[in-house]
Motif scaffolding. Structure first.
Motif, PDB file in Angstrom:
ATOM      1  N   LYS A 119       0.848  -1.185   0.000  1.00  0.00           N
ATOM      2  CA  LYS A 119       0.000   0.000   0.000  1.00  0.00           C
ATOM      3  C   LYS A 119       0.888   1.240   0.000  1.00  0.00           C
ATOM      4  N   ASN A 122      -6.098   0.508  -6.230  1.00  0.00           N
ATOM      5  CA  ASN A 122      -6.346  -0.451  -5.151  1.00  0.00           C
ATOM      6  C   ASN A 122      -5.122  -0.593  -4.245  1.00  0.00           C
ATOM      7  N   GLU A 145      -3.085   4.320  -0.623  1.00  0.00           N
ATOM      8  CA  GLU A 145      -3.808   4.922   0.498  1.00  0.00           C
ATOM      9  C   GLU A 145      -3.639   6.433   0.363  1.00  0.00           C
ATOM     10  N   PHE A 198      -5.649   3.607   7.966  1.00  0.00           N
ATOM     11  CA  PHE A 198      -6.416   3.822   6.737  1.00  0.00           C
ATOM     12  C   PHE A 198      -7.831   3.277   6.887  1.00  0.00           C
ATOM     13  N   LYS A 253     -11.927   3.435   4.526  1.00  0.00           N
ATOM     14  CA  LYS A 253     -12.533   3.479   3.197  1.00  0.00           C
ATOM     15  C   LYS A 253     -13.463   4.691   3.085  1.00  0.00           C
ATOM     16  N   ASP A 264     -18.427   5.727   4.722  1.00  0.00           N
ATOM     17  CA  ASP A 264     -17.979   4.441   4.183  1.00  0.00           C
ATOM     18  C   ASP A 264     -19.084   3.392   4.185  1.00  0.00           C
ATOM     19  N   SER A 272      -9.302   3.798  -0.562  1.00  0.00           N
ATOM     20  CA  SER A 272      -8.624   3.790   0.733  1.00  0.00           C
ATOM     21  C   SER A 272      -8.077   5.179   1.022  1.00  0.00           C
TER      22      SER A 272
END
Length: 517
Positions: free
Chosen positions: A123, A150, A153, A197, A199, A426, A511
């Motif tokens: 990430k 994906n 972050e 992190f 969403k 989220d 993220s």
């Protein structure tokens, strides 16, 4: 007390992947868990971005590598390195270098994941310094370049005027940094380095305009300009992504007139915005929501596994076994041809008055004469007005019509139970609410709880517009304004607005780093 940074030399044997671009791909790739890539807009807000970049240039360990190397004192005897590489967002060449570095590092993240390494090694932490609109604009650039987000972050470093996104994610709505102060820079970067992190939902809007006379105008220093496609044709179908909110009406009109007066001073921008708000409140007429909306419809969601119970069900047990935000409305007179897919349909007061003689069943109606309608994803709005949904409690902009008094009270309680649901960024849900007038819009930050609620839940959603006159320059009474994440438009002869979760981007959620300030 956080420790001050300690400069550390970069190994001299590390060479950039390509001689013509000064990128430390290998160096960063080997330290993904300790690295931050920072894209910074130097002219946002009070130009703090320029201060960031100037400090970065001054304290780079080796300017050729564009890297700042800090150390974070974890315990009295243990240091943890922090590696920060900064790029100037509005400098095309520098921005392109940063995006190429990110693309290379993401490929390394994918490899790390295949090798079974811990998730902290696949990430990349990406800081984007600027206003609310800058964040999504940069993410879309990454996607267009083929970067798999994906494996990223993101974080919003608040350098713009409003910075609602950063504030909703648990950070302050501005940063305090002084010229040539490396300690200030270190503490700001450390805050994002240590953040966890989470969403955040990503939504997509699609606006369909009249094929002959429809257009979307932006207000620039050079005048009002219609949006055009790559071939120079005026856009008749406008599709874009948003994270924060989308609104129609009074607040968007203020922003539209504010747009061409923007300055590089955050405080001056706020004064301009307040001035425009007062001017439109006392000297101008803004078309009411009831003057341009025919209906607001919520359709069945693809990821909804709950049985579709009728909002007007008389079986309390059925309703109690479902989430209150999924209630439907069965009236065929209200629904039209897609009635099997509709959860609710809210008629505007004007449409209901025109059709009420034809409607024999109970209907949900948007009441009053609201000046705006807002579709909100995050918890902040209008430069720091927080938790409007929660403070609104059970204030409703919706009534039940064509029922007796007992039925109306019963179904109003069901609406209130929907209104009591918690707002989150989220949960793959939007909150839809209105303000009655410009005074309430402006005073929400002081008095709180002035917003009125329409809906809380999943989409897809659809706004059908009433027919409006053909646009003429002198006609200010029929203008419709739209705000999408702090970008403002005058929309001419809209037909339909569709809103749904944007599953093309990470299945509808990105993220983001989340703080606790």
């Amino acid at each position: 007390m956080e420790q001050s940074p300690i400069n550390q030399n970069i190994p001299t044997n590390i060479q950039p992947i390509q001689d013509n671009i000064d990128l430390t791909t290998k160096y960063i790739s080997e330290n993904i868990d300790k690295s931050l890539i920072f894209f910074c807009n130097p002219i946002s807000g009070n130009q703090e971005g320029n201060i960031f970049l100037n400090i970065g240039k001054h304290y780079m360990t080796k300017e050729h590598y564009k890297l700042i190397d800090f150390q974070y004192l974890v315990t009295p005897k243990v240091y943890e390195p922090i590696k920060v590489i900064m790029f100037e967002l509005i400098n095309r060449e520098d921005n392109a270098k940063g995006q190429l570095l990110l693309k290379n590092c993401v490929e390394r993240c994918k490899l790390n994941k295949k090798m079974g390494l811990s998730d902290k090694f696949f990430k990349m932490r990406i800081l984007i310094g600027g206003g609310d609109g800058t964040v999504l604009s940069m993410i879309e650039q990454f996607i267009n370049l083929g970067i798999d987000v994906n494996y990223c972050e993101f974080a919003h470093v608040p350098l713009g005027t409003g910075n609602d996104l950063a504030n909703s994610l648990g950070f302050s709505d501005h940063v305090d940094i002084s010229e040539n102060n490396i300690d200030d820079l270190y503490l700001i970067l450390l805050k994002y380095y240590k953040a966890q992190f989470g969403k955040i939902d990503v939504w997509k809007m699609e606006l369909e305009l009249d094929i002959l006379d429809g257009e979307i105008l932006t207000n620039t220093k050079n005048g009002k300009i219609p949006l055009k496609d790559n071939n120079g044709n005026i856009i008749k179908r406008y599709i874009r992504t948003f994270i924060n909110y989308l609104s129609l009406g009074y607040d968007a009109r203020i922003g539209y007139n504010f747009d061409h007066q923007r300055s590089t001073s955050r405080n001056k921008n706020k004064c301009i915005y307040v001035y425009e708000g007062m001017k439109k409140l006392f000297c101008g007429k803004t078309l009411s929501v009831q003057g341009f909306i025919d209906s607001f419809t919520v359709y069945d969601s693809l990821d909804n596994s709950i049985n579709q119970e009728s909002f007007f069900s008389d079986k309390e047990s059925e309703v109690n076994n479902t989430n209150s935000h999924l209630y439907g409305i069965p009236s065929a007179n209200c629904l039209g041809k897609d009635s099997n897919k509709v959860k609710f349909k809210f008629l505007s007061q004007k449409s209901f008055n025109l059709k009420k003689n034809e409607l024999n069943n109970k209907c949900l109606v948007m009441e009053g004469n609201p000046c705006s309608i807002i579709f909100q994803n995050i918890c902040n709005y209008m430069s720091g007005v927080r938790d409007m949904w929660s403070y609104g409690k059970d204030r409703l902009a919706v009534g039940v019509h064509n029922g007796n008094n007992e039925e109306n009270m019963k179904y109003t309680e069901k609406l209130k139970s929907m209104a009591s649901l918690r707002q989150k960024f989220d949960d793959k849900m939007l909150e839809v609410f209105t303000f009655d007038n410009g005074f309430e819009t402006g005073f929400e930050k002081i008095y709180r709880g002035l917003a009125k609620k329409i809906y809380h839940g999943r989409g897809p959603m659809e706004v059908k517009f009433l027919e409006t006159p053909k646009y003429t320059k002198g006609d200010t009474d029929h203008r419709i304004y739209m705000n999408v994440d702090g970008e403002y438009f005058h929309i001419v002869k809209p037909i339909l607005l569709r809103i749904q979760l944007n599953r093309d981007i990470c299945d509808g959620q990105l993220s983001f780093l989340v703080g606790n300030e």
